[in-house]
Design a protein around this motif. Structure first.
Motif, PDB file in Angstrom:
ATOM      1  N   ASP A  40      20.657  -3.450 -35.441  1.00 15.79           N
ATOM      2  CA  ASP A  40      20.423  -4.167 -36.698  1.00 15.79           C
ATOM      3  C   ASP A  40      19.148  -5.002 -36.695  1.00 15.79           C
ATOM      4  OD1 ASP A  40      22.680  -3.063 -37.799  1.00 15.79           O
ATOM      5  OD2 ASP A  40      23.957  -4.776 -37.292  1.00 15.79           O
ATOM      6  N   SER A  41      18.707  -5.470 -35.533  1.00 18.25           N
ATOM      7  CA  SER A  41      17.505  -6.301 -35.462  1.00 18.25           C
ATOM      8  C   SER A  41      16.220  -5.488 -35.289  1.00 18.25           C
ATOM      9  CB  SER A  41      17.632  -7.311 -34.325  1.00 18.25           C
ATOM     10  OG  SER A  41      17.736  -6.623 -33.096  1.00 18.25           O
ATOM     11  N   VAL A  42      16.345  -4.179 -35.131  1.00 20.63           N
ATOM     12  CA  VAL A  42      15.167  -3.335 -34.890  1.00 20.63           C
ATOM     13  C   VAL A  42      14.286  -3.281 -36.144  1.00 20.63           C
ATOM     14  CG1 VAL A  42      14.378  -0.978 -34.429  1.00 20.63           C
ATOM     15  CG2 VAL A  42      16.249  -1.958 -33.093  1.00 20.63           C
ATOM     16  N   GLU A  43      13.007  -3.572 -35.956  1.00 20.39           N
ATOM     17  CA  GLU A  43      12.030  -3.544 -37.044  1.00 20.39           C
ATOM     18  C   GLU A  43      11.061  -2.374 -36.923  1.00 20.39           C
ATOM     19  OE1 GLU A  43      10.158  -7.373 -37.020  1.00 20.39           O
ATOM     20  OE2 GLU A  43      11.972  -8.395 -37.706  1.00 20.39           O
ATOM     21  N   MET A  44      10.854  -1.882 -35.709  1.00 18.31           N
ATOM     22  CA  MET A  44       9.908  -0.787 -35.500  1.00 18.31           C
ATOM     23  C   MET A  44      10.471   0.223 -34.517  1.00 18.31           C
ATOM     24  SD  MET A  44       6.225  -2.692 -35.233  1.00 18.31           S
ATOM     25  CE  MET A  44       5.400  -1.134 -35.041  1.00 18.31           C
ATOM     26  N   ILE A  45      10.261   1.493 -34.839  1.00 17.29           N
ATOM     27  CA  ILE A  45      10.570   2.576 -33.912  1.00 17.29           C
ATOM     28  C   ILE A  45       9.236   3.256 -33.624  1.00 17.29           C
ATOM     29  CG2 ILE A  45      11.839   4.720 -33.546  1.00 17.29           C
ATOM     30  CD1 ILE A  45      13.984   3.638 -35.455  1.00 17.29           C
ATOM     31  N   LEU A  46       8.793   3.143 -32.388  1.00 19.84           N
ATOM     32  CA  LEU A  46       7.460   3.603 -32.012  1.00 19.84           C
ATOM     33  C   LEU A  46       7.435   5.112 -31.752  1.00 19.84           C
ATOM     34  CD1 LEU A  46       6.217   0.608 -29.836  1.00 19.84           C
ATOM     35  CD2 LEU A  46       5.891   1.038 -32.268  1.00 19.84           C
ATOM     36  N   PRO A  47       6.232   5.691 -31.580  1.00 14.81           N
ATOM     37  CA  PRO A  47       6.103   7.141 -31.457  1.00 14.81           C
ATOM     38  C   PRO A  47       7.007   7.760 -30.392  1.00 14.81           C
ATOM     39  CG  PRO A  47       3.943   6.174 -31.713  1.00 14.81           C
ATOM     40  CD  PRO A  47       4.919   5.035 -31.550  1.00 14.81           C
ATOM     41  N   SER A  48       7.600   8.879 -30.775  1.00 13.27           N
ATOM     42  CA  SER A  48       8.410   9.720 -29.891  1.00 13.27           C
ATOM     43  C   SER A  48       9.628   9.015 -29.301  1.00 13.27           C
ATOM     44  CB  SER A  48       7.559  10.313 -28.761  1.00 13.27           C
ATOM     45  OG  SER A  48       6.512  11.093 -29.310  1.00 13.27           O
ATOM     46  N   ALA A  49      10.034   7.880 -29.851  1.00 10.26           N
ATOM     47  CA  ALA A  49      11.156   7.116 -29.300  1.00 10.26           C
ATOM     48  C   ALA A  49      12.418   7.954 -29.166  1.00 10.26           C
ATOM     49  CB  ALA A  49      11.426   5.884 -30.160  1.00 10.26           C
ATOM     50  N   PHE A  50      12.714   8.789 -30.167  1.00 14.07           N
ATOM     51  CA  PHE A  50      13.927   9.601 -30.143  1.00 14.07           C
ATOM     52  C   PHE A  50      13.614  11.102 -30.202  1.00 14.07           C
ATOM     53  CE2 PHE A  50      15.419   5.529 -32.004  1.00 14.07           C
ATOM     54  CZ  PHE A  50      16.339   5.198 -31.022  1.00 14.07           C
ATOM     55  N   GLU A  51      12.428  11.465 -29.806  1.00 11.99           N
ATOM     56  CA  GLU A  51      12.049  12.879 -29.845  1.00 11.99           C
ATOM     57  C   GLU A  51      12.899  13.684 -28.862  1.00 11.99           C
ATOM     58  OE1 GLU A  51       8.050  15.647 -29.855  1.00 11.99           O
ATOM     59  OE2 GLU A  51       7.919  13.648 -28.987  1.00 11.99           O
ATOM     60  N   TYR A  52      13.383  14.827 -29.304  1.00 13.04           N
ATOM     61  CA  TYR A  52      14.227  15.732 -28.511  1.00 13.04           C
ATOM     62  C   TYR A  52      15.575  15.110 -28.116  1.00 13.04           C
ATOM     63  CZ  TYR A  52      10.147  18.800 -27.931  1.00 13.04           C
ATOM     64  OH  TYR A  52       9.070  19.630 -28.143  1.00 13.04           O
ATOM     65  N   THR A  53      16.134  14.260 -28.975  1.00 11.22           N
ATOM     66  CA  THR A  53      17.463  13.710 -28.700  1.00 11.22           C
ATOM     67  C   THR A  53      18.532  14.536 -29.408  1.00 11.22           C
ATOM     68  OG1 THR A  53      17.194  12.138 -30.513  1.00 11.22           O
ATOM     69  CG2 THR A  53      16.684  11.346 -28.283  1.00 11.22           C
ATOM     70  N   GLY A  54      19.797  14.211 -29.161  1.00 11.93           N
ATOM     71  CA  GLY A  54      20.908  14.990 -29.694  1.00 11.93           C
ATOM     72  C   GLY A  54      21.618  14.381 -30.880  1.00 11.93           C
ATOM     73  N   PHE A  55      21.000  13.416 -31.558  1.00  9.77           N
ATOM     74  CA  PHE A  55      21.634  12.798 -32.728  1.00  9.77           C
ATOM     75  C   PHE A  55      21.934  13.850 -33.799  1.00  9.77           C
ATOM     76  CE2 PHE A  55      19.294   9.098 -31.089  1.00  9.77           C
ATOM     77  CZ  PHE A  55      20.298   8.146 -31.096  1.00  9.77           C
ATOM     78  N   SER A  56      23.102  13.726 -34.432  1.00  2.29           N
ATOM     79  CA  SER A  56      23.382  14.558 -35.604  1.00  2.29           C
ATOM     80  C   SER A  56      23.150  13.746 -36.873  1.00  2.29           C
ATOM     81  CB  SER A  56      24.810  15.104 -35.575  1.00  2.29           C
ATOM     82  OG  SER A  56      25.739  14.049 -35.598  1.00  2.29           O
ATOM     83  N   SER A  57      23.253  12.422 -36.771  1.00  5.52           N
ATOM     84  CA  SER A  57      22.943  11.533 -37.892  1.00  5.52           C
ATOM     85  C   SER A  57      22.411  10.226 -37.318  1.00  5.52           C
ATOM     86  CB  SER A  57      24.177  11.290 -38.754  1.00  5.52           C
ATOM     87  OG  SER A  57      25.164  10.607 -38.019  1.00  5.52           O
TER      88      SER A  57
END
Length: 159
Positions: A40-57
């Protein structure tokens, strides 16, 4: 940073409530990662932070101010990303994540950004969405910026 990069068996992360930035490549190549909490406190997601992860949503926090390039790129299983506001999104944030749809209200800046980026918009609560998007297509063809936005380094900064 790359502090969990390549942790192939990592399935869930409990993020620090005081951390406002998810660093570059933080979870890149964590193919089993499907859940992250306390963002909830996250303001920025930097490059490739979640690249190639398994999230469906993924539900972006309300405080989000920036999504950087490739943040969710190459996520084969990512189907929906819920966003309520998007002040700044860089080009290619969802590059090669071919199944993703943006879940947002139809008349929001998030919907406008998604449409300009060529991403499908999903919102089961709004039956008028298709008509709205058809009108938006006409507006987008006229110009890539509006008086309420300005193009900034491959992204859109909303004022």
């Amino acid at each position: 940073s790359e502090f969990c990069m390549g942790c192939h068996f990592l399935e869930e992360v409990k993020w620090s409530k005081s951390a406002t930035v998810i660093p570059d490549s933080a979870f890149q190549y964590c193919a089993s990662l499907k859940r992250i909490t306390n963002i909830d406190s996250v303001e920025m997601i930097l490059p490739s932070a979640f690249e190639y992860t398994g999230f469906s949503s993924f539900i972006l926090p309300r405080n989000i101010k920036a999504l950087n390039k490739y943040a969710f790129a190459n996520c084969d299983y990512l189907k929906t990303v819920k966003m309520t506001r998007v002040p700044y999104v860089q080009k290619d944030t969802f590059a090669n994540s071919n199944n993703v749809q943006i879940n947002c209200r139809g008349s929001t800046k998030a919907a406008f950004w998604a449409k300009m980026s060529g991403l499908p918009i999903y919102n089961p609560a709004h039956n008028e969405l298709n008509a709205f998007l058809a009108d938006m297509d006409t507006d987008i063809k006229k110009t890539k910026t509006t008086k309420n936005s300005e193009s900034v380094k491959g992204g859109i900064l909303w004022r």
